[in-house]
Structure formats: structure tokens, C-alpha cells
Design a protein around this motif. Structure first.
Motif, mmCIF file in Angstrom:
data_model
loop_
_atom_site.group_PDB
_atom_site.id
_atom_site.type_symbol
_atom_site.label_atom_id
_atom_site.label_comp_id
_atom_site.label_asym_id
_atom_site.label_seq_id
_atom_site.Cartn_x
_atom_site.Cartn_y
_atom_site.Cartn_z
ATOM 1 N N THR A 159 82.265 30.072 27.204
ATOM 2 C CA THR A 159 81.975 28.609 28.009
ATOM 3 C C THR A 159 81.789 29.357 29.535
ATOM 4 O O THR A 159 81.118 29.301 30.432
ATOM 5 N N PRO A 160 82.810 29.891 30.018
ATOM 6 C CA PRO A 160 83.354 30.389 31.148
ATOM 7 C C PRO A 160 82.603 31.107 31.574
ATOM 8 O O PRO A 160 82.148 31.627 32.818
ATOM 9 N N LEU A 161 82.725 32.766 30.916
ATOM 10 C CA LEU A 161 82.086 33.353 30.886
ATOM 11 C C LEU A 161 80.428 33.308 30.934
ATOM 12 O O LEU A 161 79.836 34.378 32.341
ATOM 13 N N ASN B 187 86.128 32.130 20.914
ATOM 14 C CA ASN B 187 84.826 32.087 20.625
ATOM 15 C C ASN B 187 84.316 31.274 22.098
ATOM 16 O O ASN B 187 82.744 31.403 23.433
ATOM 17 N N HIS B 188 84.744 30.085 22.060
ATOM 18 C CA HIS B 188 84.392 28.432 22.825
ATOM 19 C C HIS B 188 85.053 28.959 24.028
ATOM 20 O O HIS B 188 84.225 28.834 25.128
ATOM 21 N N HIS C 244 77.869 34.156 34.846
ATOM 22 C CA HIS C 244 77.045 35.046 34.326
ATOM 23 C C HIS C 244 75.848 34.995 35.408
ATOM 24 O O HIS C 244 74.927 34.813 36.147
ATOM 25 N N GLY C 245 75.965 32.834 34.636
ATOM 26 C CA GLY C 245 74.159 31.941 35.615
ATOM 27 C C GLY C 245 74.326 32.008 37.227
ATOM 28 O O GLY C 245 73.605 31.998 37.278
ATOM 29 N N TYR C 246 75.798 32.226 37.175
ATOM 30 C CA TYR C 246 76.073 31.829 38.504
ATOM 31 C C TYR C 246 75.240 33.013 39.788
ATOM 32 O O TYR C 246 75.812 32.786 40.758
ATOM 33 N N ASN D 254 85.805 28.830 37.364
ATOM 34 C CA ASN D 254 85.170 29.538 36.004
ATOM 35 C C ASN D 254 86.441 31.402 36.011
ATOM 36 O O ASN D 254 87.056 31.032 34.798
ATOM 37 N N SER D 255 86.800 32.012 36.549
ATOM 38 C CA SER D 255 87.275 32.617 36.628
ATOM 39 C C SER D 255 89.163 32.474 36.496
ATOM 40 O O SER D 255 89.407 33.394 36.198
#
Length: 411
Positions: A196-198, A191-192, A202-204, A228-229
Motif C-alpha cells: 500500500t505505501p509503496l 503484502n498489504h 510510486h503514484g506520487y 509513506n516512507s
């Protein structure tokens, strides 16, 4: 060695394995077995009764009444013969029986004259010993006494089976509790580590949709999305690999190999990652080091040791080595990183468990790297070794059986 002797040794090995599987030898007295011995003595009207288990070189009495002797030599034992009988074996007068007349147990203490033993037979036919009664004077059992001794012998085996069942259930419950704990830790960790990278991606991606975003900012955001990918792909790869090696480690395709070649290949492949972090990655070789390995799997294990060392080292160097120590071939990765405290050195080999220092330093990861290494090592009849002091770096090794001839002067 004749075929008959080989077959006999195999049968005896299976019998001893069954006996030891009950984990009863050398255990304290228990009333359930003591009561059976008392009943046997009373039923047969004899002063002495014993629950006798025949080990490789001795007979050991789980329960006894009428004697202080707790064990004896198997070679002198009546039970060694009696346990293989189909019915209760009776020796009315040992002085007149050529099998036992010269036995120290007959000519000396406890001066056995009469013996009767009912075999202890497991549900699958393994013979463990006997429930026996003895006397210092000749005698013979009546048919009802023989029937009763057989029945009590069956109760002895029932008690052994019940204890084994209870142990197996306890072990199963423990495994279920461990599985539940691992599941909870997996959910929390994934979950953590995945969220976090997802969330970052999403934000970027939302910001990249801004038409007023300049080219430099766009390139910067794209680079962060790629990082992050890559992190997500690495996490998924670790989870898939952990699942594969935990189920396939008995089927590795092992062929002779020189671990030195593996060290050079792994160091070369991972050196750019270390240098990008400002670390020096070197090799240390002690001549040829041969072992039978699955090159792909051992290569994956070594890669994870190197990546772990780089991940947990902020400055200094990482050394990858292949050495021989006695009859072991050893791949080692040494770093100058944060180290692993003695309390955490067993913990970090379990799935989703990380060292306290790693948690405090907030180093990313699922806690699967060393779990993968451990599974691969054990699939090669090897083990993982850790030598480390918190804050002073670590040496993590994969110890494997050494193969190939070496000069006697080699270490």
C-alpha cells in the motif's frame, strides 16, 4: 550439607525430571502396560505383578494384576531399593530380611513375603521404578524367570519411549503447522502493509514528474511520500526487531534500574506524537520501582506500548506508569481507545495477529507490536498483562521481578 548429599539430591532431581518427562504418572490404565503385568505374573508364577513408578514421595502403579492398590508410600516401597539394582532384586522371605521385616506392607496388607523387581532403566540410564512380582508366601525365581522379567521390564521402557516419541512428533507437527500459518499470515500482512505505501509512493513520484505541477501541489505530494516512507521504515524496523528479540531474549544485558526514569524518558519522547493527534499523555509514578533490565530492550517495549495506545485511541488520554505490586515491578500504559475484547487478548500477543476491532477500524500495522513486547518481557522472566473491554480502552502491562529493598508498608 555434605558434598555427597548435594550430589545425591542432584541425581534424584534428574531422575524425577526424567520420570515426569514421560507424562505417565496418574494416567488411565492402558492395555499395553496391563498385558506386560499379566505376562510377568504368569511367567513368574506369582499372583501379583505391578509396573511400579517411584515418584518423590510415593510409588504409583501404572499397571497391576492381583491387587487393587494403585499407589503406596515410597518409604515403605521395595521398589525404591530394587530400581537401583543392576539385576533383578529378589527377597525370598521379607520376614527374614532386616530391610523389610518391619515394613507395613509386610506386617499388614498386602502381607508381602516374596518380592522380585526388575529395574526400569531409560536409554540414558535414569531409573524410573520396577516391573515387580509379589506373593504372600516365600519363594524364589528361576534364572529363566529372572531373564524373562528383565526382558518385560525393557518392554515397559520401550512403551514409555514410544509414547514420548509420539508426543514429541505431535508437538513438532503442531509447531510446523503453526509456522506455516504464521508464514501465510506474514505474507498476507506484509503484502498489504508494504504494498500500500509503496504503491502510494510510486503514484506520487509519477505525479511529481509532471512539469506543470504547481509548488503547493508538489510540496503536498512530497509530504505524502515522506509519510509513506516513514511508514515503510517503521514496518521494516518492527520486523527486524521482532526477529532480534525472539532469538536474543535469553542474552539481554540486564542491570539494576529504576523504571520511573524509563517512564519519564519514554513519555517525553512520545508526547509530541500523542499531542499531534490531540491526545494527552501523562505519567503516574509510585515511588522508585527497581528491576534488573536491559534498558534498551525494555525501552523499546515501552515505546511500542505507548505507540500502540496512541494508534488505537482517537480521543482522550494515554497514561504511562511504573508501580509495585507485591514482588512485581510493573510498567503500564493505559488508554481510552477502542479496547481489546476478551476473545482477542491472547490472540494479539501472537505474531501477525490483530484484534478484530483493529481490523474493523482499519488501523494500519503488521500485528507485531505486542509480539515484540511479549518476547522482551519473557526474556526478563516477566510477562505481559492485558486488562481491557472492547470500546472502553486498555491497560497493557509489562510485569517484571521486583528488586531492591522497600519498606514493608509499600504495596
Amino acid at each position: 550439607m555434605t558434598a555427597t548429599r548435594i550430589a545425591g539430591e542432584a541425581v534424584e532431581a534428574e531422575r524425577l525430571a526424567a520420570l515426569r518427562g514421560y507424562e505417565i504418572l496418574d494416567t488411565p490404565a492402558e492395555s499395553d502396560f496391563d498385558d506386560i503385568a499379566v505376562l510377568a505374573a504368569q511367567l513368574c508364577d506369582k499372583p501379583t505383578a505391578m509396573v511400579s513408578l517411584v515418584d518423590a514421595e510415593r510409588q504409583w502403579f501404572k499397571a497391576r494384576v492381583g491387587t487393587d492398590i494403585c499407589e503406596g508410600h515410597r518409604a515403605d516401597s521395595f521398589c525404591t531399593i530394587a530400581m537401583h539394582e543392576l539385576d533383578v532384586m529378589q527377597v525370598p522371605d521379607a520376614h527374614l530380611d532386616p530391610r523389610f521385616a518391619a515394613s507395613p506392607m509386610v506386617t499388614g496388607e498386602p502381607h508381602i513375603r516374596f518380592y522380585a523387581g526388575a529395574p526400569l532403566v531409560t536409554p540414558v540410564g535414569q531409573r524410573l521404578g520396577t516391573l515387580c512380582v509379589v506373593d504372600r508366601v516365600p519363594g524364589v525365581l528361576t534364572q529363566p524367570q529372572k531373564d524373562g522379567l528383565r526382558a518385560l521390564a525393557r518392554h515397559v521402557v520401550t512403551q514409555l519411549e514410544l509414547r514420548k516419541y509420539a508426543r514429541d512428533m505431535h508437538a513438532l507437527n503442531q509447531r510446523l503447522r503453526d509456522a506455516e500459518r504464521i508464514k501465510d499470515e506474514f505474507i498476507a500482512r506484509v503484502n498489504h502493509e508494504l504494498r500500500t505505501p509503496l504503491s502510494s509512493i510510486h503514484g506520487y513520484l509519477e505525479m511529481l514528474g509532471d512539469p506543470d505541477l504547481g509548488p503547493d501541489a508538489r510540496e503536498n505530494f512530497l509530504a505524502r511520500v515522506r509519510r509513506n516512507s516513514d511508514r515503510l521504515l517503521s514496518l521494516v524496523d518492527d520486523m527486524l526487531l521482532a526477529a532480534q528479540v525472539s532469538t536474543e531474549n535469553q542474552y539481554f544485558d540486564r542491570t539494576p534500574a529504576d523504571l520511573v526514569e524509563l517512564v519519564h524518558a519514554a513519555a517525553g519522547a512520545n508526547r509530541p506524537i500523542a499531542e499531534a493527534k490531540g491526545l494527552t499523555l501523562t505519567t503516574a509514578i509510585d515511588g522508585p520501582v527497581h528491576a534488573d533490565i536491559d534498558r534498551r530492550r525494555i525501552g523499546q517495549a515501552l515505546d511500542r506500548l505507548i505507540l500502540n495506545a496512541v494508534k488505537f485511541t482517537e480521543s482522550g488520554h494515554v497514561t504511562v506508569s511504573a508501580v509495585r505490586r507485591g514482588d512485581r515491578a510493573i510498567l503500564e500504559v493505559t488508554d481510552t481507545g477502542i479496547g481489546i475484547s476478551p476473545a482477542d487478548q491472547e490472540r494479539v500477543l501472537e505474531p501477525f495477529r490483530r484484534a478484530a476491532d483493529a481490523e474493523r477500524a482499519e488501523v494500519q500495522g503488521l500485528g507485531l507490536g505486542l509480539t515484540i513486547v511479549k518476547a522482551i518481557a519473557e526474556g526478563h522472566d516477566g510477562r505481559v498483562s492485558i486488562v481491557s473491554v472492547s470500546g472502553q480502552g486498555s491497560t497493557v502491562g509489562i510485569e517484571l521481578p521486583l528488586t531492591g529493598p522497600y519498606p514493608e508498608t509499600d504495596a
